[in-house]
Structure formats: structure tokens, C-alpha cells
Design an enzyme around this catalytic site. Structure first.
Site, PDB file in Angstrom:
ATOM      1  N   HIS A 210      92.452  48.507 -21.940  1.00  0.00           N
ATOM      2  CA  HIS A 210      93.357  49.568 -22.378  1.00  0.00           C
ATOM      3  C   HIS A 210      94.619  48.963 -22.989  1.00  0.00           C
ATOM      4  O   HIS A 210      95.363  48.253 -22.317  1.00  0.00           O
ATOM      5  CB  HIS A 210      93.719  50.433 -21.165  1.00  0.00           C
ATOM      6  N   ARG A 211      94.812  49.196 -24.281  1.00  0.00           N
ATOM      7  CA  ARG A 211      95.934  48.590 -25.030  1.00  0.00           C
ATOM      8  C   ARG A 211      95.885  47.061 -24.880  1.00  0.00           C
ATOM      9  O   ARG A 211      96.919  46.397 -24.842  1.00  0.00           O
ATOM     10  CB  ARG A 211      97.271  49.158 -24.562  1.00  0.00           C
TER      11      ARG A 211
ATOM     12  N   GLU B 107      90.724  49.043 -26.426  1.00  0.00           N
ATOM     13  CA  GLU B 107      91.257  50.333 -26.840  1.00  0.00           C
ATOM     14  C   GLU B 107      92.682  50.111 -27.311  1.00  0.00           C
ATOM     15  O   GLU B 107      93.438  49.344 -26.702  1.00  0.00           O
ATOM     16  CB  GLU B 107      91.235  51.301 -25.646  1.00  0.00           C
TER      17      GLU B 107
ATOM     18  N   ASP C  38      96.133  51.998 -29.953  1.00  0.00           N
ATOM     19  CA  ASP C  38      96.717  53.227 -30.497  1.00  0.00           C
ATOM     20  C   ASP C  38      97.315  52.989 -31.879  1.00  0.00           C
ATOM     21  O   ASP C  38      97.970  51.968 -32.104  1.00  0.00           O
ATOM     22  CB  ASP C  38      97.837  53.717 -29.564  1.00  0.00           C
TER      23      ASP C  38
ATOM     24  N   HIS D  23     101.699  52.715 -28.935  1.00  0.00           N
ATOM     25  CA  HIS D  23     101.291  53.958 -28.275  1.00  0.00           C
ATOM     26  C   HIS D  23     102.232  55.120 -28.552  1.00  0.00           C
ATOM     27  O   HIS D  23     101.800  56.219 -28.899  1.00  0.00           O
ATOM     28  CB  HIS D  23     101.179  53.747 -26.763  1.00  0.00           C
TER      29      HIS D  23
ATOM     30  N   GLU E  84      92.393  54.626 -31.335  1.00  0.00           N
ATOM     31  CA  GLU E  84      92.883  55.981 -31.074  1.00  0.00           C
ATOM     32  C   GLU E  84      93.921  56.376 -32.115  1.00  0.00           C
ATOM     33  O   GLU E  84      94.940  55.697 -32.274  1.00  0.00           O
ATOM     34  CB  GLU E  84      93.489  56.095 -29.669  1.00  0.00           C
TER      35      GLU E  84
ATOM     36  N   LYS F 195      96.918  58.395 -33.114  1.00  0.00           N
ATOM     37  CA  LYS F 195      97.993  59.079 -32.403  1.00  0.00           C
ATOM     38  C   LYS F 195      98.654  60.102 -33.333  1.00  0.00           C
ATOM     39  O   LYS F 195      99.779  59.917 -33.786  1.00  0.00           O
ATOM     40  CB  LYS F 195      99.027  58.063 -31.897  1.00  0.00           C
TER      41      LYS F 195
ATOM     42  N   ASP G 108      93.519  49.048 -17.617  1.00  0.00           N
ATOM     43  CA  ASP G 108      94.629  48.127 -17.884  1.00  0.00           C
ATOM     44  C   ASP G 108      94.328  46.722 -17.361  1.00  0.00           C
ATOM     45  O   ASP G 108      95.038  45.773 -17.690  1.00  0.00           O
ATOM     46  CB  ASP G 108      95.907  48.618 -17.182  1.00  0.00           C
TER      47      ASP G 108
END
Length: 250
Positions: free
Chosen positions: A10-11, A37, A39, A52, A112, A114, A232
Site C-alpha cells: 500500500h503506497r 498500490e 495514488d 495520496h 488509483e 484520485k 502497509d
């Protein structure tokens, strides 16, 4: 089913490194994650960048809206020190920089969009063009909380995978996903109840819950044969998956 659940950082590896930075993505890759993943927002001059929030306040030493800076201006800000002084000098990467890095790796790439709060005209087309330029469309999953945006992606490209992001306990979300021609379900962890996992599996639609950080949740979703988890802590998740595989847990 143990060992078959894919692990997305995640990120990047946001638990151990400054989120959405190249050092974080490298850490997730080094940890053995199957995917990353991240953003995407758009700068004033139309460059997709990886951050993000709609503003740079939380993750950098600057302040202001991403949309109000050019890419060159954004690169001046420190995106590492707010996490830890050891990461001073990390920058907000561009999507192109990330894709260039990812080309020679086998990672799946969950991009993703945003665009739920700020409307970024043309974001879908710009992201698709970059995925095409680096010949990565077969490894890209485009997700968004803005489902109109996912429908726009599908109008522009019939093949790239898209996934719904949602927080609510939707009834039979695999059926709703078909209305925007999405192929995956990226749900908030508490929504990933057994009924959803079973129904989505029957509909042959992958479920990738976020953000799965606690050991008990990682463990139970892997044992349940969940398609993937977004975490994470990719290194911890990979370790748990390995332990379950070696113990032969079904």
C-alpha cells in the site's frame, strides 16, 4: 488456499518508508510483494504525480494543492522527512518515473485515480497513454472511488483491468461492478465479510481489501483464499504467507 493470496504494498511499504515515494516502492519490491498500490493526482501542467492527498501538506515540507503546482515546482519539496529524518530528500515521483522503474520487474501495478474530490480533466487518458507507452497494460489495474472515471477508462480502453474502490457494505457488489464494466473489487477491510468473498469467488471477481495491517486479518484472509490484500506492511504479509504455505494450512 494458503500461498495463493497476492500481496500489494500500500503506497509501497508505507509502514516502514515514506508513502508513495520511490524508496517505498523499492522496499515493497525487495520485500517480495506481488504488486504495488499507489495514488495519482495531476499537476497544474498536466503531469500525473504519485501522492495520496489533494494537498502536499501532510506528506511534504510544503503546503498547497497539488493542482496548483507544476511538476518542477513539486519536485522542490521534501517528501521523506515528515516520515523520518533518514528519508530527507525523497521527492514526489511522477507516474512516468515509477513506470520506467517498474518495466523490468514482474510487479502488478494498482494505479488509483484520485479524482473524487478534485476533478482532473483528461486524467484517465493521460494514465492510459503512459501505461501503453511502457507496454505495461497487462500488469496494470486502475482503481478509483469515482466510478464514473472507471466507466470513462472502459470507453477509452476495452482491455485494461479496472477495479471498484468502495467503503460500504454493498449488496452483491460483483453485480454492480458489471454496470461500469469493472473486473475487481477493492473494498475497505471491514466490508470483506465471508458472504462477499464467497459471492465474488463464485462470480470469478477478485477481491483485494485495504488496508490489511494486523496479523490476524492478514492470516484469516490468506486462509480464506482472498484474491489479494493491500497492506502497509508487505514484508510482514509475505512472511505470514510463507509460514502458512510451509505449514500446509489449507
Amino acid at each position: 488456499m494458503a500461498g495463493k493470496t497476492q500481496i500489494f504494498g500500500h503506497r509501497g511499504s508505507a509502514g516502514t518508508h515514506p508513502e508513495n515515494t520511490m524508496v517505498s516502492f523499492q522496499a515493497a519490491s525487495d520485500a517480495g510483494a506481488d504488486g504495488i498500490e499507489l495514488d495519482i493526482q495531476l499537476t497544474k501542467d498536466g503531469i500525473p504525480v504519485i501522492i495520496h492527498d489533494e494537498t502536499i501538506d501532510r506528506t511534504t515540507d510544503g503546503t498547497g494543492w497539488v493542482r496548483d503546482f507544476t511538476y518542477e515546482e513539486l519536485k522542490e519539496y521534501d517528501a521523506g522527512s515528515n516520515f523520518h529524518k533518514d528519508f530527507k530528500g525523497e521527492r514526489i515521483p511522477s507516474l512516468e518515473e515509477f513506470l520506467e522503474w517498474a518495466v523490468d520487474k514482474s510487479l502488478l501495478l494498482n494505479l488509483e485515480l484520485k479524482n473524487g474530490i478534485v476533478h482532473y480533466p483528461g486524467l484517465e487518458k493521460i494514465v492510459l497513454q503512459l501505461a501503453d507507452k511502457y507496454q505495461l497494460k497487462n500488469r496494470v489495474i486502475i482503481s478509483s472511488f469515482n466510478h464514473y472515471s472507471l466507466k470513462e477508462i472502459r470507453k477509452l480502453d476495452q482491455e485494461i483491468e479496472t477495479a471498484l474502490l468502495f467503503m460500504e457494505g454493498l449488496y452483491e457488489p460483483w453485480n454492480y461492478a458489471k454496470t461500469v464494466e469493472a473486473q475487481g473489487l477493492h473494498c475497505f477491510l471491514p466490508v470483506a465479510v465471508p458472504e462477499l468473498l464467497a459471492g465474488a469467488a463464485e462470480a470469478r471477481m477478485p477481491v483485494r481489501p485495504f488496508t490489511v495491517n494486523e496479523e490476524k486479518h492478514i492470516d484469516s484472509l490468506i486462509k480464506a483464499g482472498c484474491s489479494a490484500i493491500i497492506t502497509d506492511w508487505p514484508e510482514k504479509a509475505v512472511s505470514i504467507r510463507q509460514d502458512l504455505t510451509h505449514s500446509g494450512t489449507d
